[in-house]
Design an enzyme around this catalytic site. Structure first.
Site, PDB file in Angstrom:
ATOM      1  N   GLU A   1       0.863  -1.192   0.000  1.00 28.63           N
ATOM      2  CA  GLU A   1       0.000   0.000   0.000  1.00 28.63           C
ATOM      3  C   GLU A   1       0.890   1.229   0.000  1.00 28.63           C
ATOM      4  O   GLU A   1       1.246   1.766   1.048  1.00 28.63           O
ATOM      5  CB  GLU A   1      -0.946   0.032   1.201  1.00 28.63           C
ATOM      6  CG  GLU A   1      -1.947   1.187   1.116  1.00 28.63           C
ATOM      7  CD  GLU A   1      -2.796   1.357   2.362  1.00 28.63           C
ATOM      8  OE1 GLU A   1      -3.044   2.524   2.740  1.00 28.63           O
ATOM      9  OE2 GLU A   1      -3.208   0.347   2.951  1.00 28.63           O
TER      10      GLU A   1
ATOM     11  N   HIS B   1      -9.388   0.420   0.068  1.00 25.31           N
ATOM     12  CA  HIS B   1      -8.800   1.522   0.834  1.00 25.31           C
ATOM     13  C   HIS B   1      -9.924   2.369   1.410  1.00 25.31           C
ATOM     14  O   HIS B   1     -11.013   2.424   0.849  1.00 25.31           O
ATOM     15  CB  HIS B   1      -7.893   2.372  -0.064  1.00 25.31           C
ATOM     16  CG  HIS B   1      -7.126   3.411   0.690  1.00 25.31           C
ATOM     17  ND1 HIS B   1      -7.638   4.656   0.976  1.00 25.31           N
ATOM     18  CD2 HIS B   1      -5.890   3.376   1.234  1.00 25.31           C
ATOM     19  CE1 HIS B   1      -6.737   5.354   1.655  1.00 25.31           C
ATOM     20  NE2 HIS B   1      -5.675   4.599   1.837  1.00 25.31           N
TER      21      HIS B   1
ATOM     22  N   ASP C   1       2.381   2.407   3.626  1.00 24.04           N
ATOM     23  CA  ASP C   1       1.546   3.600   3.446  1.00 24.04           C
ATOM     24  C   ASP C   1       2.397   4.829   3.154  1.00 24.04           C
ATOM     25  O   ASP C   1       2.060   5.944   3.535  1.00 24.04           O
ATOM     26  CB  ASP C   1       0.645   3.845   4.652  1.00 24.04           C
ATOM     27  CG  ASP C   1      -0.643   4.589   4.281  1.00 24.04           C
ATOM     28  OD1 ASP C   1      -0.825   4.890   3.095  1.00 24.04           O
ATOM     29  OD2 ASP C   1      -1.449   4.869   5.175  1.00 24.04           O
TER      30      ASP C   1
END
Length: 458
Positions: A136, A285, A416
């Site tokens: 991600e 998400h 992230d």
């Protein structure tokens, strides 16, 4: 390097208004409920603010402001923002000796923590060679920054942290943290709020520019999830197939509700069916709530509490995002998505979006009312159809709880980036006390298997 999908002639200097849930028309006009454009500060002021303790606040803001959906509309930058962020406060407390009168229990705990730290250091040294695939990892472009940001100051900050950089800076951060591969996904909510042909064209341009840009320039370092024009489900299914078959994309990533509908809605069955046919996953998400939900759950009539985006972050990275994803997961299970598409593969991030904490309550309380409507026990769907990533949650106790309920074969590493630091998270995971085989599964092997890829050999 930054990729952009701006159509020719689009002005980069167009003022950015606080935009809302009706931005999908593409006309650039903010929602009538909020017409103000929040003035940007200078770069020097931002640097001074960061030094004064605002950096942590802004990093939370960046992670929580990844969309131009409804909560932006009422936000206004405070003129008397507090000068000390959470990290600064904690550091100051330590330096001033706050809590110096520690109890015996606290002292013993500190000794125990030191011993744990020593063990983690030894394990970390053992696992320094561990490869990582980040599942991600976010990017943006100048066009998406304008589409999905609050104001010019927010855009400047996102550029400052490197969100739109897909060149040497990003590669340098990956190398510093030992992250071998990033699987890229577009900044929330990407183009899924842009309807019609404009959304279809923008999604195609974004996907192609990744292929022609960073994926071509840095072979093996970048993979990608497709950006889909989800307000046009048939076109979204076609773009998913094109991007997977022609460009080697690994699946798709969605961002919360699509025009107040989740993926359990019949409208999106073409997308789910195509994902199954292609045997690729969909990454769920978070996204921001619809206006009505925001008003009920997160808004306040006391304006002083919006000066530092409290209601906005409350509805996003501070709490709401994680509940929103878990809600969508439970909807998909209870309303039969996985009975209709038993081979559908779904990924969720942020250490399960609260799932480990709620797992037993969900399974126990939802088991009886779904017994006759579902083909399997509700908990079985989490085992059969879901994968979970660690994105932005480098917390061992949460990983331990996740692994209590979800197989280690279904957990994958993520950072992230750039909303979270790569090295902080790879360093954390190298020190986690798990068998080497399990750590390899989480760090890269599960991703290799799911995405049918290999970590490039250095």
């Amino acid at each position: 390097m930054a990729v952009d999908a701006a159509p020719s002639g689009e002005s980069a200097a167009r003022p950015v208004a606080v935009r809302g849930g009706h931005q999908g028309s593409g006309d650039g006009v903010p929602c009538r409920r909020t017409q103000a454009v929040v003035s940007s500060t200078t770069a020097a002021e931002r640097r001074r603010g960061a030094r004064a303790g605002r950096e942590d606040h802004l990093k939370h803001l960046a992670d929580g402001c990844r969309t131009d959906t409804s909560p932006h509309k009422r936000l206004k930058r405070g003129t008397d923002m507090k000068r000390m962020g959470r990290r600064s406060f904690l550091a100051a407390s330590t330096s001033l000796g706050i809590g110096a009168g520690l109890s015996t229990h606290a002292i013993v705990s500190e000794v125990s923590e030191n011993e744990t730290s020593d063990k983690a250091l030894d394990i970390s040294r053992r696992d320094q060679d561990l490869p990582f695939i980040g599942t991600e990892e976010t990017f943006s472009t100048p066009t998406l920054l304008k589409l999905n940001s609050i104001n010019q100051d927010h855009i400047a900050f996102l550029e400052e942290i490197g969100l739109s950089d897909l060149g040497e800076r990003r590669i340098g951060d990956m190398d510093a943290g030992g992250l071998n591969v990033q699987i890229l996904s577009a900044h929330t909510p990407s183009v899924q709020n842009v309807p019609g042909q404009k959304g279809i064209d923008l999604a195609y341009r974004l996907n192609r520019q990744l292929v022609d840009g960073p994926i071509a320039k840095y072979p093996g370092r970048f993979k990608a999830f497709a950006t889909l024009p989800l307000q046009s489900p048939e076109a979204a299914a076609d773009e998913l197939e094109r991007s997977v078959r022609e460009d080697g994309f690994l699946g798709a990533l969605t961002n919360g509700h699509i025009a107040k509908k989740y993926l359990d809605h019949p409208d999106f069955e073409p997308v789910l069916a195509r994902a199954v046919a292609l045997d690729v996953p969909i990454y769920l998400h978070p996204g921001y709530p619809a206006d009505e939900v925001f008003k009920i759950y997160y808004s306040t009539t006391r304006s002083k509490y919006t000066e530092e985006y409290q209601d906005y972050i409350f509805s996003g990275s501070g709490y709401g995002w994680h509940q929103e994803v878990l809600t969508q997961c439970i909807r998909m299970i209870t309303y039969g998505v996985f009975d209709r598409f038993p081979k559908l593969k779904i990924i969720i991030g942020h250490m399960g979006e609260g799932l480990p904490f709620y797992y037993e309550r969900i399974v126990n309380d939802m088991g009886q009312p779904t017994k006759d409507s579902l083909e399997k026990p509700i908990g079985q769907y989490f085992q059969d159809n879901f994968w979970v990533t660690t994105s932005a949650f480098p917390q061992t106790e949460l990983l331990d709880l996740l692994l209590k309920y979800i197989s280690v074969d279904r957990v994958m590493f993520a950072t992230d980036y750039p909303f979270a630091d790569i090295k902080e998270q790879t360093d954390w995971f190298r020190g986690v006390d798990l068998p080497r085989e399990d750590k390899e599964k989480i760090a890269f092997r599960n991703a290799e298997k799911l995405f049918r890829m290999k970590v490039p050999v250095k």
